[in-house]
Design a protein around this motif. Structure first.
Motif, short mmCIF file in Angstrom:
data_model
loop_
_atom_site.label_atom_id
_atom_site.label_comp_id
_atom_site.label_asym_id
_atom_site.label_seq_id
_atom_site.Cartn_x
_atom_site.Cartn_y
_atom_site.Cartn_z
N LEU A 1 0.84 -1.20 0.00
CA LEU A 1 0.00 0.00 0.00
C LEU A 1 0.87 1.25 0.00
O LEU A 1 0.62 2.20 -0.75
CB LEU A 1 -0.92 -0.02 1.22
N LEU A 2 1.93 1.26 0.80
CA LEU A 2 2.86 2.39 0.82
C LEU A 2 3.55 2.57 -0.53
O LEU A 2 3.75 3.69 -0.99
CB LEU A 2 3.89 2.20 1.93
N ARG A 3 3.89 1.46 -1.17
CA ARG A 3 4.51 1.53 -2.49
C ARG A 3 3.57 2.20 -3.49
O ARG A 3 3.98 3.07 -4.26
CB ARG A 3 4.89 0.13 -2.99
N VAL A 4 2.29 1.83 -3.46
CA VAL A 4 1.31 2.42 -4.38
C VAL A 4 1.14 3.91 -4.07
O VAL A 4 1.06 4.73 -4.98
CB VAL A 4 -0.04 1.68 -4.29
N LEU A 5 1.11 4.27 -2.79
CA LEU A 5 0.94 5.68 -2.43
C LEU A 5 2.13 6.53 -2.88
O LEU A 5 1.97 7.71 -3.21
CB LEU A 5 0.72 5.83 -0.92
N LYS A 6 3.33 5.95 -2.90
CA LYS A 6 4.53 6.68 -3.33
C LYS A 6 4.67 6.73 -4.85
O LYS A 6 5.34 7.62 -5.38
CB LYS A 6 5.78 6.01 -2.76
N ALA A 7 4.10 5.77 -5.55
CA ALA A 7 4.31 5.65 -6.99
C ALA A 7 3.73 6.84 -7.74
O ALA A 7 2.74 7.45 -7.31
CB ALA A 7 3.68 4.35 -7.50
N ARG A 8 4.36 7.13 -8.87
CA ARG A 8 3.84 8.17 -9.76
C ARG A 8 3.08 7.47 -10.88
O ARG A 8 3.59 6.54 -11.49
CB ARG A 8 4.97 8.99 -10.33
N PHE A 9 1.89 7.95 -11.12
CA PHE A 9 1.05 7.39 -12.18
C PHE A 9 0.84 8.46 -13.23
O PHE A 9 0.63 9.62 -12.91
CB PHE A 9 -0.29 6.92 -11.63
#
Length: 129
Positions: free
Chosen positions: A119-127
């Motif tokens: 979840l933290l990885r998704v929150l940090k990712a740039r889309f």
């Protein structure tokens, strides 16, 4: 192409699949708004879920402050029909989890330990759009 919302739904869905029959798993931001929720239409209104997550955080931080308990990790409120678990994901994001009244909070720890890093990885990712 994956979007932030689709990735959040994927991770929350996988987390919910490992929890003991959750009523909802919702990510709530620092403004008290639901960012993503599984299921998309929980049995309690989204406004109520986000408001109670914020209230739970405030209550837990006040208690922990008075007792010198350190930073909040999670807070639980259990009633005869349902319980609410609020989990600190990071400073500006909480998980709100609705569970049955007899589910021990400890039953959530292993799934949370597996899925919060994702979840933290998704929150940090740039889309991109």
């Amino acid at each position: 192409m994956a979007t932030r919302q689709s990735e959040l739904q994927r991770v929350l869905g996988l987390l919910a699949g490992e929890l003991p029959d959750p009523d909802w798993v919702a990510l709530v931001d620092g403004d008290g708004l639901i960012v993503s929720c599984v299921p998309p239409d929980p049995p309690i209104s989204a406004d109520r879920i986000s408001a109670m997550a914020a209230a739970s955080q405030i209550m837990a931080e006040r208690i922990l402050g008075e007792l010198e308990g350190g930073p909040m990790r999670y807070a639980s409120a259990a009633g005869s029909k349902r319980q609410h678990l609020t989990v600190m994901v990071k400073k500006d994001h909480l998980l709100s989890i609705g569970l049955g009244p007899d589910v021990p909070a400890q039953a959530t720890f292993a799934p949370l330990g597996r899925w919060i890093p994702e979840l933290l990885r998704v929150l940090k990712a740039r889309f991109t759009k």
